[in-house]
Write a protein that holds these residues in place. Structure first.
Motif, PDB file in Angstrom:
ATOM      1  N   LEU A 143       1.172  -1.535   0.227  1.00  0.00           N
ATOM      2  CA  LEU A 143       0.551   0.351  -0.212  1.00  0.00           C
ATOM      3  C   LEU A 143       1.296   1.134  -0.257  1.00  0.00           C
ATOM      4  N   ARG A 144       2.286   1.517   1.226  1.00  0.00           N
ATOM      5  CA  ARG A 144       2.517   2.716   0.709  1.00  0.00           C
ATOM      6  C   ARG A 144       3.535   2.441  -0.232  1.00  0.00           C
ATOM      7  N   GLN A 145       3.937   2.020  -0.772  1.00  0.00           N
ATOM      8  CA  GLN A 145       4.079   1.782  -2.153  1.00  0.00           C
ATOM      9  C   GLN A 145       3.555   1.968  -3.470  1.00  0.00           C
ATOM     10  N   GLN A 146       2.854   2.166  -3.923  1.00  0.00           N
ATOM     11  CA  GLN A 146       1.696   2.180  -4.903  1.00  0.00           C
ATOM     12  C   GLN A 146       1.976   3.497  -4.341  1.00  0.00           C
ATOM     13  N   LEU A 147       0.809   4.463  -2.969  1.00  0.00           N
ATOM     14  CA  LEU A 147       0.456   5.587  -2.534  1.00  0.00           C
ATOM     15  C   LEU A 147       1.555   6.454  -2.812  1.00  0.00           C
ATOM     16  N   LEU A 148       3.304   5.777  -3.170  1.00  0.00           N
ATOM     17  CA  LEU A 148       4.153   6.733  -2.938  1.00  0.00           C
ATOM     18  C   LEU A 148       4.553   6.981  -4.421  1.00  0.00           C
ATOM     19  N   THR A 149       4.317   6.103  -4.387  1.00  0.00           N
ATOM     20  CA  THR A 149       4.300   6.030  -6.515  1.00  0.00           C
ATOM     21  C   THR A 149       3.397   6.681  -7.451  1.00  0.00           C
ATOM     22  N   ALA A 150       2.329   6.508  -7.392  1.00  0.00           N
ATOM     23  CA  ALA A 150       1.509   7.441  -7.261  1.00  0.00           C
ATOM     24  C   ALA A 150       1.439   9.173  -7.321  1.00  0.00           C
ATOM     25  N   ARG A 151       2.196   9.457  -5.797  1.00  0.00           N
ATOM     26  CA  ARG A 151       2.377  10.991  -5.679  1.00  0.00           C
ATOM     27  C   ARG A 151       3.451  11.365  -6.638  1.00  0.00           C
ATOM     28  N   THR A 152       5.065  10.396  -7.055  1.00  0.00           N
ATOM     29  CA  THR A 152       5.346  11.037  -7.665  1.00  0.00           C
ATOM     30  C   THR A 152       4.776  11.244  -9.284  1.00  0.00           C
ATOM     31  N   LEU A 153       3.828  10.891  -9.374  1.00  0.00           N
ATOM     32  CA  LEU A 153       2.934  11.139 -10.714  1.00  0.00           C
ATOM     33  C   LEU A 153       2.097  11.761 -10.411  1.00  0.00           C
ATOM     34  N   GLY A 154       2.264  12.651  -9.547  1.00  0.00           N
ATOM     35  CA  GLY A 154       0.837  13.440  -9.220  1.00  0.00           C
ATOM     36  C   GLY A 154      -1.025  13.568  -9.251  1.00  0.00           C
ATOM     37  N   TYR A 155      -0.607  12.132  -8.628  1.00  0.00           N
ATOM     38  CA  TYR A 155      -2.174  11.513  -8.466  1.00  0.00           C
ATOM     39  C   TYR A 155      -2.367  12.512  -7.078  1.00  0.00           C
ATOM     40  N   ALA A 156      -3.601  12.238  -6.591  1.00  0.00           N
ATOM     41  CA  ALA A 156      -4.172  12.628  -4.905  1.00  0.00           C
ATOM     42  C   ALA A 156      -4.223  10.920  -4.740  1.00  0.00           C
ATOM     43  N   ASP A 157      -3.417  11.406  -3.068  1.00  0.00           N
ATOM     44  CA  ASP A 157      -3.764   9.859  -2.932  1.00  0.00           C
ATOM     45  C   ASP A 157      -5.670   9.414  -2.657  1.00  0.00           C
ATOM     46  N   ALA A 158      -6.292  10.202  -2.247  1.00  0.00           N
ATOM     47  CA  ALA A 158      -8.065   9.486  -2.897  1.00  0.00           C
ATOM     48  C   ALA A 158      -8.396   9.054  -4.334  1.00  0.00           C
TER      49      ALA A 158
END
Length: 542
Positions: free
Chosen positions: A164-179
């Motif tokens: 879960l942490r890895q997916q959220l971190l990857t998404a943040r680096t791509l500019g996506y919000a956590d929600a």
């Protein structure tokens, strides 16, 4: 050779016999004809479907919202600590407290009376309303903690938390919000794993009787209440019609589950295409309200329990006075005079909780972990099968064994409910126990019995205590099984509370409802104390 089938058989055989008996009772063609011709069926059926669907969807939506915006925040840890206390409050006790809060002469209307100019209780259907809104609200408030608990169980394993942490971190680096990540990536993965808990919520919402008797409509009642009334009728034909209605509820539950599964197949691709606006200012402001929503729900539980305590000592209390004209302990004197009821509730709860724990321990010791998944439908059977249908089957089984109206029959019925809950509560810690301890003990020449008594079970003392507390709470909350198998001869704090809900003795009703909540709370407090002691000793043992 291990008798791996023995603990499963001790649970599954009487459960299967009860279900077979229920099906036999509900397959009377003449009873089905009378049921379909009864004009009360269709309004009750529509109401049950509406209540079940609305409460399930609202509980699921609120649970998803809370996890999406709170998981990983400091506030999430507070939610985890609070959840056990919310789950410990029995459904019936919560329903009684909510009714005392929302009723036309309840606490909320007394607070609003000066603003509205009321000098008498308003003519408003705030509880037992025709649309079942009060019942839906009560169900949602009770089922959200249950769903959150199951979601936490899915997210808690270290491997899952790391992913879960890895997916959220990857998404943040791509500019996506956590929600956006939750809706498009995580929930499509997690929702299928929540199928059984969601099915349990749906089944309970459609078939609930105890909460519906307190909060639900009366003209018409829900189909579960109507079936319950028919089953209590002395006429054999009406009784058979009630059994057919109970079977119809089971078919509705299964049909709803199939529709939900089909809907999930359609929703998952839509979730993956979800374009979240979680990074916009309006969305951020809305997300900031989620912790307040969680706090409000927890506060409502506190208010309900406090109101039960207050009403239990209120004497004469005219509307719209905020404070009663007289305080009295008469209700608690009535409770003190019902010592036989209290002893039966506590004794039966302890006995059935220990039985469930022993069967759960035997299952864990004699079966491999891969059997847990295969046995999940059987384990969840008492949650998924409508309680009314299972109660009918248990009564027929008790008649066949000639234990109806006896304490032995009540113990058998309650144990069938406590066993799966004990197994669910115990399984994560038990399956996660380090197998190397057993290898070391065997290398030192210690037998299996010594290893269990001296090493394994002492190390698992906290989860074992928690499983025992859960089983005790489940037994205390039993209403339908106590009514049917006990043949109305044995009163518990739950049956007394539901019976008093139909009368006008509010202080006595509040006292019994509060007592019903206090007994499980005492069990959970003892389990928490055991767990706290284990956590305090853990560093020293390391």
């Amino acid at each position: 050779m291990r008798l791996w089938w023995l603990p499963a058989g001790l649970y599954a055989v009487p459960l299967g016999a009860a279900l077979a008996g229920a099906l036999g009772a509900g397959l009377d063609a003449a009873a089905w004809q009378r049921l379909l011709d009864d004009p009360a069926l269709w309004p009750a059926l529509r109401l049950s479907l509406w209540v079940g669907a609305a409460s399930t969807l609202l509980a699921l939506g609120l649970s998803l919202l809370l996890v999406t915006h709170l998981h990983g925040t400091p506030f999430w840890q507070r939610v985890e600590r609070t959840l056990g206390a919310l789950l410990a409050v029995p459904h019936a006790a919560f329903a009684v407290g909510l009714a005392l809060l929302l009723a036309p002469s309840g606490a909320l209307m007394r607070l609003l009376a000066p603003l509205a100019g009321w000098d008498a209780p308003p003519d408003l259907a705030t509880v037992q309303d025709p649309a079942g809104l009060a019942l839906i609200a009560g169900l949602v408030l009770k089922e959200v903690p249950f769903l959150l608990w199951n979601m936490m169980a899915q997210l808690r394993p270290p491997a899952e938390a790391q992913r879960l942490r890895q997916q959220l971190l990857t998404a943040r680096t791509l500019g996506y919000a956590d929600a956006s990540v939750w809706w498009r990536v995580l929930w499509p993965q997690l929702l299928p794993r929540l199928a059984l808990p969601l099915l349990a919520v749906w089944a309970y919402g459609v078939t609930v009787v105890d909460m519906a008797l307190v909060l639900g409509p009366t003209r018409p009642p829900t189909l579960a209440v109507l079936a319950w009334q028919w089953l209590l009728d002395a006429q054999a034909a009406v009784n058979a019609q009630g059994a057919a209605a109970a079977l119809l509820l089971a078919l509705l539950t299964a049909g709803g589950a199939l529709l939900a599964a089909a809907a999930l197949r359609l929703v998952r691709p839509a979730l993956r295409r979800w374009r979240s606006r979680g990074d916009r200012p309006a969305a951020r402001r809305a997300a900031a309200l989620v912790p307040q929503l969680a706090k409000g729900g927890a506060l409502l539980y506190v208010l309900v329990l406090a109101l039960l305590a207050f009403v239990s000592v209120a004497g004469v209390w005219t509307f719209p006075a905020w404070w009663p004209q007289q305080l009295t302990t008469e209700a608690w004197q009535n409770v003190a005079g019902a010592q036989a009821t209290l002893r039966l509730s506590a004794g039966l709860g302890l006995l059935s909780a220990f039985t469930g724990l022993l069967l759960a321990l035997a299952w864990m010791e004699s079966t491999p972990a891969r059997w847990d998944t295969a046995a999940a439908p059987v384990v969840f059977a008492t949650l998924l099968v409508p309680g009314l249908l299972l109660a009918v089957g248990l009564y027929r089984l008790a008649l066949a064994l000639r234990v109806d109206g006896q304490l032995l029959g009540l113990w058998l019925a309650h144990s069938l409910y406590t066993t799966p809950y004990a197994l669910i509560a115990l399984a994560p810690a038990y399956r996660g126990f380090d197998a190397r301890y057993a290898q070391i003990a065997a290398a030192l020449g210690r037998g299996r019995a010594v290893f269990l008594w001296r090493i394994k079970w002492p190390m698992l003392r906290a989860p074992i205590a928690a499983a025992l507390a859960v089983g005790f709470a489940v037994s205390i909350a039993q209403y339908l099984s106590t009514q049917f198998v006990g043949a109305g001869r044995h009163a518990t704090v739950t049956t007394e509370a539901i019976t008093l809900a139909a009368g006008g003795q509010r202080p006595t009703l509040a006292a019994f409802a509060l007592l019903q909540a206090l007994l499980p709370a005492l069990g959970f407090a003892l389990a928490w104390a055991v767990g706290r002691r284990e956590r305090a000793l853990a560093p020293r043992e390391g």
